[in-house]
Each structure stands twice: as C-alpha cells, then as structure tokens.
Design a protein around this motif. Sequence first.
Motif, PDB file in Angstrom:
ATOM      1  N   UNK B   4       0.835  -1.202   0.000  1.00 62.42           N
ATOM      2  CA  UNK B   4       0.000   0.000   0.000  1.00 62.42           C
ATOM      3  C   UNK B   4       0.872   1.256   0.000  1.00 62.42           C
ATOM      4  N   UNK B   5       1.892   1.236   0.813  1.00 65.36           N
ATOM      5  CA  UNK B   5       2.747   2.411   0.890  1.00 65.36           C
ATOM      6  C   UNK B   5       3.466   2.631  -0.432  1.00 65.36           C
ATOM      7  N   UNK B   6       3.924   1.522  -1.011  1.00 67.11           N
ATOM      8  CA  UNK B   6       4.601   1.632  -2.301  1.00 67.11           C
ATOM      9  C   UNK B   6       3.686   2.258  -3.349  1.00 67.11           C
ATOM     10  N   UNK B   7       2.440   1.773  -3.377  1.00 67.65           N
ATOM     11  CA  UNK B   7       1.491   2.311  -4.356  1.00 67.65           C
ATOM     12  C   UNK B   7       1.230   3.791  -4.100  1.00 67.65           C
ATOM     13  N   UNK B   8       1.108   4.142  -2.834  1.00 65.73           N
ATOM     14  CA  UNK B   8       0.861   5.542  -2.482  1.00 65.73           C
ATOM     15  C   UNK B   8       2.004   6.425  -2.978  1.00 65.73           C
ATOM     16  N   UNK B   9       3.193   5.926  -2.780  1.00 64.90           N
ATOM     17  CA  UNK B   9       4.350   6.691  -3.248  1.00 64.90           C
ATOM     18  C   UNK B   9       4.332   6.846  -4.760  1.00 64.90           C
ATOM     19  N   UNK B  10       3.964   5.727  -5.421  1.00 62.51           N
ATOM     20  CA  UNK B  10       3.895   5.774  -6.892  1.00 62.51           C
ATOM     21  C   UNK B  10       2.857   6.799  -7.366  1.00 62.51           C
ATOM     22  N   UNK B  11       1.706   6.765  -6.701  1.00 62.93           N
ATOM     23  CA  UNK B  11       0.632   7.680  -7.117  1.00 62.93           C
ATOM     24  C   UNK B  11       1.064   9.130  -6.917  1.00 62.93           C
ATOM     25  N   UNK B  12       1.730   9.380  -5.778  1.00 62.96           N
ATOM     26  CA  UNK B  12       2.192  10.757  -5.538  1.00 62.96           C
ATOM     27  C   UNK B  12       3.171  11.175  -6.626  1.00 62.96           C
ATOM     28  N   UNK B  13       4.035  10.232  -6.988  1.00 63.60           N
ATOM     29  CA  UNK B  13       5.013  10.534  -8.036  1.00 63.60           C
ATOM     30  C   UNK B  13       4.307  10.830  -9.362  1.00 63.60           C
ATOM     31  N   UNK B  14       3.291  10.032  -9.646  1.00 60.20           N
ATOM     32  CA  UNK B  14       2.523  10.251 -10.895  1.00 60.20           C
ATOM     33  C   UNK B  14       1.911  11.649 -10.900  1.00 60.20           C
ATOM     34  N   UNK B  15       1.222  11.990  -9.830  1.00 60.44           N
ATOM     35  CA  UNK B  15       0.571  13.304  -9.763  1.00 60.44           C
ATOM     36  C   UNK B  15       1.586  14.417  -9.936  1.00 60.44           C
ATOM     37  N   UNK B  16       2.759  14.205  -9.307  1.00 56.29           N
ATOM     38  CA  UNK B  16       3.791  15.223  -9.416  1.00 56.29           C
ATOM     39  C   UNK B  16       4.245  15.366 -10.872  1.00 56.29           C
ATOM     40  N   UNK B  17       4.436  14.220 -11.500  1.00 57.99           N
ATOM     41  CA  UNK B  17       4.855  14.234 -12.906  1.00 57.99           C
ATOM     42  C   UNK B  17       3.809  14.902 -13.808  1.00 57.99           C
ATOM     43  N   UNK B  18       2.569  14.612 -13.483  1.00 59.89           N
ATOM     44  CA  UNK B  18       1.514  15.151 -14.368  1.00 59.89           C
ATOM     45  C   UNK B  18       1.415  16.668 -14.271  1.00 59.89           C
ATOM     46  N   UNK B  19       1.762  17.204 -13.136  1.00 62.33           N
ATOM     47  CA  UNK B  19       1.691  18.661 -12.960  1.00 62.33           C
ATOM     48  C   UNK B  19       2.473  19.345 -14.058  1.00 62.33           C
ATOM     49  N   UNK B  20       1.898  20.285 -14.636  1.00 63.14           N
ATOM     50  CA  UNK B  20       2.596  21.071 -15.647  1.00 63.14           C
ATOM     51  C   UNK B  20       2.702  20.401 -16.997  1.00 63.14           C
ATOM     52  N   UNK B  21       2.103  19.236 -17.176  1.00 62.51           N
ATOM     53  CA  UNK B  21       2.131  18.620 -18.507  1.00 62.51           C
ATOM     54  C   UNK B  21       1.159  19.351 -19.415  1.00 62.51           C
ATOM     55  N   UNK B  22       1.675  19.833 -20.540  1.00 63.61           N
ATOM     56  CA  UNK B  22       0.836  20.671 -21.385  1.00 63.61           C
ATOM     57  C   UNK B  22       0.512  20.025 -22.715  1.00 63.61           C
ATOM     58  N   UNK B  23       1.318  19.024 -23.071  1.00 66.96           N
ATOM     59  CA  UNK B  23       1.106  18.439 -24.388  1.00 66.96           C
ATOM     60  C   UNK B  23       0.721  16.990 -24.267  1.00 66.96           C
ATOM     61  N   UNK B  24       0.054  16.519 -25.337  1.00 66.53           N
ATOM     62  CA  UNK B  24      -0.371  15.122 -25.386  1.00 66.53           C
ATOM     63  C   UNK B  24       0.870  14.230 -25.442  1.00 66.53           C
ATOM     64  N   UNK B  25       1.924  14.672 -26.149  1.00 69.15           N
ATOM     65  CA  UNK B  25       3.141  13.887 -26.269  1.00 69.15           C
ATOM     66  C   UNK B  25       3.741  13.612 -24.887  1.00 69.15           C
ATOM     67  N   UNK B  30       4.499   9.934 -19.860  1.00 69.32           N
ATOM     68  CA  UNK B  30       4.185   9.662 -18.456  1.00 69.32           C
ATOM     69  C   UNK B  30       3.364   8.388 -18.358  1.00 69.32           C
ATOM     70  N   UNK B  31       2.480   8.258 -19.324  1.00 62.84           N
ATOM     71  CA  UNK B  31       1.636   7.067 -19.328  1.00 62.84           C
ATOM     72  C   UNK B  31       2.509   5.822 -19.436  1.00 62.84           C
ATOM     73  N   UNK B  32       3.518   5.873 -20.325  1.00 63.39           N
ATOM     74  CA  UNK B  32       4.420   4.740 -20.519  1.00 63.39           C
ATOM     75  C   UNK B  32       5.217   4.473 -19.235  1.00 63.39           C
ATOM     76  N   UNK B  33       5.576   5.574 -18.579  1.00 59.47           N
ATOM     77  CA  UNK B  33       6.400   5.454 -17.399  1.00 59.47           C
ATOM     78  C   UNK B  33       5.653   4.733 -16.264  1.00 59.47           C
ATOM     79  N   UNK B  34       4.365   4.985 -16.150  1.00 61.45           N
ATOM     80  CA  UNK B  34       3.639   4.437 -15.011  1.00 61.45           C
ATOM     81  C   UNK B  34       2.788   3.213 -15.354  1.00 61.45           C
ATOM     82  N   UNK B  35       2.426   3.092 -16.632  1.00 61.55           N
ATOM     83  CA  UNK B  35       1.549   1.983 -16.973  1.00 61.55           C
ATOM     84  C   UNK B  35       2.163   1.048 -18.020  1.00 61.55           C
TER      85      UNK B  35
END
Lengths: 786, 344
Positions: B4-25, B30-35
Amino acid sequence: MKVSINWLKTYIDKPLETMQLDELFTTKSQEVESYQALVNATDLVVGHVKVCERHPDADKLSVCDVDVGSNVLQIICGAPNVKQGQFVIVALPGAELPGGLKIKKSTIRGVESSGMICSLIELGIESKYHYETGIHVIKDSVKAGEDALSALGFKDHVLALDLTPNRGDLLSVLGVAYDVAAMLDLPVEEKTFHVKETSTLNPMDISTDTEDCLSYYGRIIDNLTIKESPSWMKARLIGAGVRPINNVVDITNYVMIELGQPLHAFDFDLLGSEKIVVRNAKKNETFLTLDDKTRSLTEEDIVITNGEKAVALGGVMGGAETEVTEKTTSILLESAVFNNEKIRKTSHRLDLRSESSMRFERGVDPVRTKKALDMATSLFIDYANATVRKGISYFDNTSHSPKPLELSLSKINSVLGSEYSLDYVSDILRRLGFEHTIKQDTYLIEVPSRRFDVLTYQDMIEEIGRISGYDTLPSTLPSTISVGKLTPYQQFKRRIRQSLTGLGLHEVITYALRDADSVYDYTRSNHIKAVSVMHPMTELRETLSLTPINGLLDVVRYNVSRKLDTVHIFEIGKHYQPSKETEVLGIAMQGIYHDYSWQTTPEMNFFTLKGIFEALLKRFSIENVYYEKVSLKNYHPHQTALIKHEDRVIGHIGKIHPEEAKRLDLKDVYVLDVDIEILYELSEPIKRYQPLGKYPSVSRDLAIVCDESILAQHLIDTIKSHTDSRLKQVRIFDYYVGEHIEEGKKSLALRLQFEDPQKTLETKDIDFVIERIVKALKTHHDAVLR
Amino acid sequence: MNIQETLKQLEDALRKDLEGVKTIEALQDIKAKYLGKKAELSLLMRHMKDLPNNEKPAFGQTINQAKQAFAKTIEAQRNRIEEALLNKKLEKETIDVTMTSPDFSQGTAHLLNQIIDEIEDLFIGMGYLVKEGPEVESDERNFEMLNLPKNHPARDMQDSFYVSEDTLLRTHTSPVQVRTMLEYGGQKPVKIICPGKVYRRDDDDATHSHQFMQIEGLVVDQNTSMSDLKGTLLAIAQTMFGKDRQIRLRPSYFPFTEPSVEVDVTCSKCDGEGCAMCKQTGYIEILGAGMVHDNVLKMSGYDPEIYQGFAFGVGVERLAMLKYGIDDIRHFYINDLRFNKQFK
C-alpha cells in the motif's frame, strides 16, 4: 345657405338661439359650416354727435362731444365724414371689438378720448357688403344710448348650412323654419300679406309659348322712391351673404331669401309694351344682358319678351334695356317658375350662376310664387312709398296640391332596421307637416309642394329616419350567410407582394397618368396604343402609363436625389391600353442588394434582379421561363432580355441605358416589367405530395472551355436533353475568361446533381451519363473538357 | 514497506509528474512510465509469484485497482490538456460581436395597400367577396346606372377625366358594384367590397389628389337594413381606429343611395371631447354611405320590390391620414422611402 336667426324667429317665435341649432342640423338635417354671432362685439351704443370740432393739434382728427344716453363723452375721431348731428355707433370704454380690440380711455395728442366712433369694418362687416370707408352714420330713427347692434339689426346669429343638392327646399328662411320646426316639434306661423291696390288696372297681358315656363305672375308698381333700405333689412341680407344695394334690389333679394322664390323687376317705362310673352330663344338669337354682355342664345334658353323682343333671359338674368336704375319710377315685378333643367343648362353654358338661377335649378315651391309677389309688393309700399295697380296678371300651369305617397310601416322598419310603431311614425309625419291617413299598416301621405325633393318612398323613409335620429337605430350585421374569400388570383397577387417585401423590396404606388411623350420610353413594344384623357388639367397628367417603370424611375430619382443610394422598389400596376388593362409587376433596383457592411458585398447587377424574379418563379412553381437578349430603346443594348415562355413574351428585364440613366441623374438601374396575369396562369398549384428520395444524390463537376458567344442556357439545354430525369439540377459555379484561356473562349464550371429514386447511384452509372454529355457538348458547341 | 505504501508513493510521483504537462506527447511518456510494460507497477506484479497462494488474489486486485486509478488520473489530465488546447484555438476565433451585420431588412408593403389588405380581411371574415374592375369605365356604368343621368347636378361633385365621349377614368369604384349585380343577374344576394384606384379632376395639394384609392362595399338582399349598415360601419371604425370608437350617421346626399349618410367616428385623439384634430367637434368624418337607390337596383337587374341593400365608400388615403396623423396626401404617391419605411 346662410340664415339669420332673427329672421327665422319671424316664423318660429321661440328663443332659437338657445336651442343648439348647429348640433341639431348636423345630426338631423344638413352639415353646418358655421354658427356664430353676426357681429362679435360688446358695449356698443347709439351716440348723437352734439359737437364736432377740429383737434387743436391734428388736422385730420376731430374732437366730438357724443351723447350716449346716460352722459356725454368726449371722443376723438379720425374719420373725415364725422359731422355734428349724426347718429353713430359708439364703442364705450371697456368695449371689445372683433379681432380682440379693447377700447380704453386714452389721451390723443393731449386731448382725452373716452371711446370710439365705429365704422362697419370695425364691427367685422366685410367691405363686400357696403361701400363705406368712414364711420357708419345711422339713418333710421334711433335714440342716443340704445343698444347699437339691436338698432342696426346686427344683434343676430347666423347659421351657415352646407346644403346638399337635393335639399333645394332649404334655400329659403321659410324652408329652414319648417325643418327646425320638424326637428324641435314646434309650430311654423306662416305670414299673410295684404296689398292695398289703387283703382288703376294692371294692363299687362301675360302668356307663354313654351312649356318651360310653368307660371308667371306680374304686378305693376308705380311711384317708386329709390333709396337705401332700412337697417334691419340690410342686416339680414348681410347675414344671408347678400350685399345691400338699394330698396328695389334689396326687396326682391329679401323676398327671394325668405321664400325661395326669385323675383325680377323690369323698368315698366322701358318695357315698350303692355305684354309679356315667354318663349324659347330662337337659333342665333342674341341678347344684351344687364351686365352689358351680348349673349348668343340657343333654342334651349328661355326668354321673356315684350311681345316683340327679348327683355330678359328667363330665370337667369335681366336685360340691359329694361334694367331698373336710379331714374326708375314704375316697375313690372315678375314672379315666375321655369323648367329647372333648362335654367341649369343656360346658366352653366353662359357661366351666369346666381342666387336666382341656383334656386330655379334646385326647385321652387309653386305655392309661394304669388305669395312672393304679394310680399314684395307690400314691402315696396312700406319701404319705397310705392302704389300698386289693381290686379295681378298671370298664368299658372303648376300644381299646388300635395302629392300622395303610400308607404307601409313594415317597409319603413325593414329598410331602417327599426321597430317603430304606427303612432311613432305618425307623430314624426305630423312634425314634418305631412298630412296623412293610416290604412292598416300603410300611411297615405300628402307631401306638401314645399317639399318638392320628397318624391319616392325612399325619400320619405329618409325623412322619417333623420327626424327620428339615426342614433336611435340599432347596430346589427347583415343576416345574409355567405362565404368570404379572395380568389386564387387575388391571393396570388398578395403572395407576390409578400415575397418581394420579404426579399427586401419596398412597394410603391405611383400616378397612372403621365405626359403623353414619356409613356413609350420604357416599353418593350412601340406598337401598343396608349389611352389619353380628352381635357388634361396639365400635360404632365395626360396619358395612362404603359408600364410601371416610368413611375418607378420617378421614385428612384426622387430618393436618389435625397441621397439615398439604395432604392429597391416594386409596384403592381397596369398596362392601360384601349379597352384592355393588364396587371403587371414592375421592379426597379439601384444600389447594392444586401449591404454586407464591412464584409465583402457583391455588386448589384443584372443577375441580382434576375435572381429576385426567379425567386418568384420558384415560389409559384413556374417552369420553362427563358430569356432572350433584346435591344430596346433606352435600355443597355447588351444587358437586356425579353422574358419568354413557350415563344410568348411575358415581360422584359434589363439595365437602363447608361446615357438614359445619366439623363435621369441615375447610375446603374435595373428594371423589370412582367405580366402577372400570365404568371398566374403558369403557376402550378401543389397537387400531390412528392415522396422524398430514399437514396443519396450524387454531384459531379464539369469544367469546360467553349466559345465566349455560346449561351449558358444552350449548354444547359444540351446537357438536359442528353440525360434523363435523374439529373435534378445544373448550376454554373464558376465563370472565367482571361489568362490561360484562349482569346474568345470562356471557361465554365458546372455542377450536375443526380438522384435516382430506385437506388444509390454508382460511379459507373454517372460516368456513363457524363460521357454522353461531354460528347454532346463537343458535338453541339465544340466545348471541351478543361 | 508494504505494498500500500509503495502504491501511495507511486501515485504521488505520478501526480507530481503530471503537474505542468501541457502536451499530449508529454502525457504519452508519463503514461508509458507508469503503466507501460517496464513501469514499476508492472514490475511489482512480478512479485506476486513469491507470495503465498492465499495472498495472491488480494495482491493482484490491489495492483489492478491501482492501475485503473492511474489510468483515470492520466485520462483526466488528457481531458484538461485537450480542453485547454481547444480553448486556445477558439480564442483565436474571437470576434467583436458588436460589429455591424449585413442588412437583410425586409421591404414594406405600401401603406395604402396595407390598409386595403386589413379591410379586405375584415370583410372576408364577414363573408364578403373582393371584386375588382377596370379603371377606364363607361359613362353608363360610372354614372348613368348609378342614377346619375347626363346633366344630373350631382355630376358636378365628381368632375371627371373623359377619354372619349362615353368613356372616362372611373370617379369611384361603384361601377364594379354595377358589374357585379349585372353578373349575378338580379338573382342572388350580393355581399362585396371593391377596392381600387379612382380619378377626379382635382389639383394635387395637401388634401387633394387627382388619383386616389377607394373601397366601396355593397350588400343586397331581401332584408338588408340601415341598421346592418350601421353595424358594418362600426366594424370598420373599430378595426381602423380602435375598439372604443363609436360612429355617428348624419343625413347627406348621394344620387345612388337614399337615405344617404355621412359617417363620423369619435375622435381617437380626444375620445370625443373635442380637440384640434377634430376641430372641437369630437367627431371626424370618415366615409359616405346609404341605402341603395331603387333606380340603381332596377337598372342592374334587381327588383326593388324584393331586394334592398346598403352601400358605402371610403377613401383609403383619408383613413391612413387620420390613423397615422399624415398631413399631406402627396406622401402616398411620392414614395419618399423614409416615409414608406415607417409603415412596416
């Protein structure tokens, strides 16, 4: 007809001035032009000039001491005719005169003046009724201090009626009195006149050779003193709108106005015989009328002769030779009745229309002919010191007896929509003075001769209706059941107007009459005949138009000259030809159509107007209309076409020739004239629903190059004749000449739309058709694909 | 660290990465990185085989749920990016909505025709037909058959334009009534109105026009009465000038009717109190009317023993002038478009 209320009161002794006669006449008798005081002034008294001296400081002013009954006033007067001993009209301080002038005490060049001595003009009596320039001097016997208006007969009201031509009976004070009596249910007191005759016999022998003179009464009156008439008589004549002249003329006028019977006086000493023979004038007979003009007469005129020659133009005007003058002492006084139509013709032909001829035209009461003679004679005795010879010479072929008229109550109620009772109508008849008896529900009415205008039962119903008052009738609608609708053609016209206004055009209506020269200016044929009026009032309104285009261009010019640059108008007008009027639509357009403001706006051109016309054709499903270039006078030689249908010309459309437009101060004007009666014939009402196509339509574009002279219509016709009903539409979506295209050639892009009700069209189906079309275009027009 | 903790950390990292993403590319990366196959989540899945069998289902479920949640979060971001891109595109299409638009104004029907249409509609509703006729008429139908024989004094009232000895421009639309009665052959009731152009010899000025428009009405039946006329005229007055208007009939004279009346309507400006418009009388004259003269019926083939009727005639210009306060009759024929356009 102007009637003095005082005069009326000599027949109805009631305070008529308080009875709202104007309102009464308006609703029950005749239109009232005006109803007002003869003189609108206050505080006027009779003054006796005791002393009259020159003003110490002004040559033209007099200082007068005037006895006004209660005291003597010092009044300055500027009139040169003021003299000591005169009885005059004095406006006391505080008096108000017509025009709002208020009289105050004042000091004129150091001398005090308490009032004003008045002229007739200052009383509001127009100068056409008297010759006076200075103050009015009263000649009747009066007393200082009495009310001046009463003393002069000016304390009176005048009712001016605008008579309709049928009510000749109201051309007399007595006739008006009878109408007042009927409306107010009051009695009329007829007057009788006693004439004191001398023992000398009236020698006149009076006869007629024409049926146009129905009666003729004559008396000989001697020892006349010609002088001014008394003030009361002059006042009543002025009230009636007649200028007083002298006692002889005034008395004949006075009697005419009171009784409606015109009279004529001949100077008896100049008559030349003791004989009167009335006859029709002879062909080429001439006669000198008393206005010193020689008149050419016709056999329709009536002349009064002395047995040898004409002495008067009967009923119209006397002769110069027997005119009454200041020297006259004896007169033959005539009271006669003439055929009204003959009088009308003569007076109109010679333009001699007078108070007399008007009364003869509209009718006189035969009962009053002798009465008028008696009344005038007694006035001559009283106001001209005359004597009268014994007896009246006359003949009389008129009927004095009342005319019987039968009318049932049910007919009255049916026509008026009223529910009157037998007694109610009987009472109205009594008020009108119509003797009658009742048999079951039918009235047998005796119409007195004074009401010569009441001839038919309808006239009688009008009498009953108006005296009862139309305000008492109910308001209902006709009980006739019927279907109301426009004819299909009338609907068609309305729809044309709706379509065109919907398309942004304004409807106008212009004058049909124009100057004769211009009516052919914009027609499509010179071989049509125009209709002109025989006696135009002006050359500009002489001939009926042959196309609405003239009128439309007038409107365009009017608006363009007022800085309106967009004028798009239409009119449904007519081609007026001898015994043929055709309804046509005219359109004129100048200036851009649908202004796109800051966006690109297409130019207005020939095709804008053509598109508007075709919008109409589409709305009414009119097909197979085509255009044929034509050269017409005043039109652009290369932008004008006849509009045709199956070889029949139904209109034309085009641009006004630039030179002609310049002449009209216009620029590019496009006009159309089309016969809407034919358009209506061609319009197809929707008969049956068309199933909607189930399969998609397919379009195909063709870009071709061909000679510039080949008409688009011919190309389209060729395309159509080489396909079948699956071709739904052909539109040209591009036109090009210039670079990359051979000189003398043009490039056209056509879009063909196909649809098959049975199936979805496949490429090979279309290809097959297109191949055929391309071949045909090549064969027929040498047009090739680009 | 449990899963659970690992997943929580992953999710936080994802949200952080998504911040400021402006383009579909960028989003795709990011999608490849996490999924993607090499994503940590996929790697975690490999640990499943090391787990005891009874824990495997729960572990698998947890990982799958996390996958779905990550995908949803990424999708949400995708939507935000797309919306922002669209908005940017639309912003470039901004227009000034206050700019002026093309002029597609409709045209106007001529005021006189508007009034004719209105009166036609009123009468059609009451069962009338609309009849029209030629403007060049015979003396016979324009005058003689209307009880105006040659030399009749009342012909003076209608001075006319003759085009030949016996033909003229009609002075009223009454000849259309004659034509209709003749057409009906004296056999059936008549209920018609006749609008059209008429002509009289008047000099054109503010109140006179040598050409004008008239509407006449005629009803002939066995019991048509003056009260029917009164009700009909009231309908015209109230249609044209408002439902509170009243009318007044005054005696008058026309050769073709007997009795004849002039019809006044109570002044719409002062309601009958008296004002400048009605010259202090409270009433304004609008038309002439009456019961059809027997001679007219007879000459047109109707037996006055059986039939009677009413007729009226109204000047259209007069109605328009009164209704709208128009001061000059020439406005109707000059067609200054500033005038025409006022009456929509």
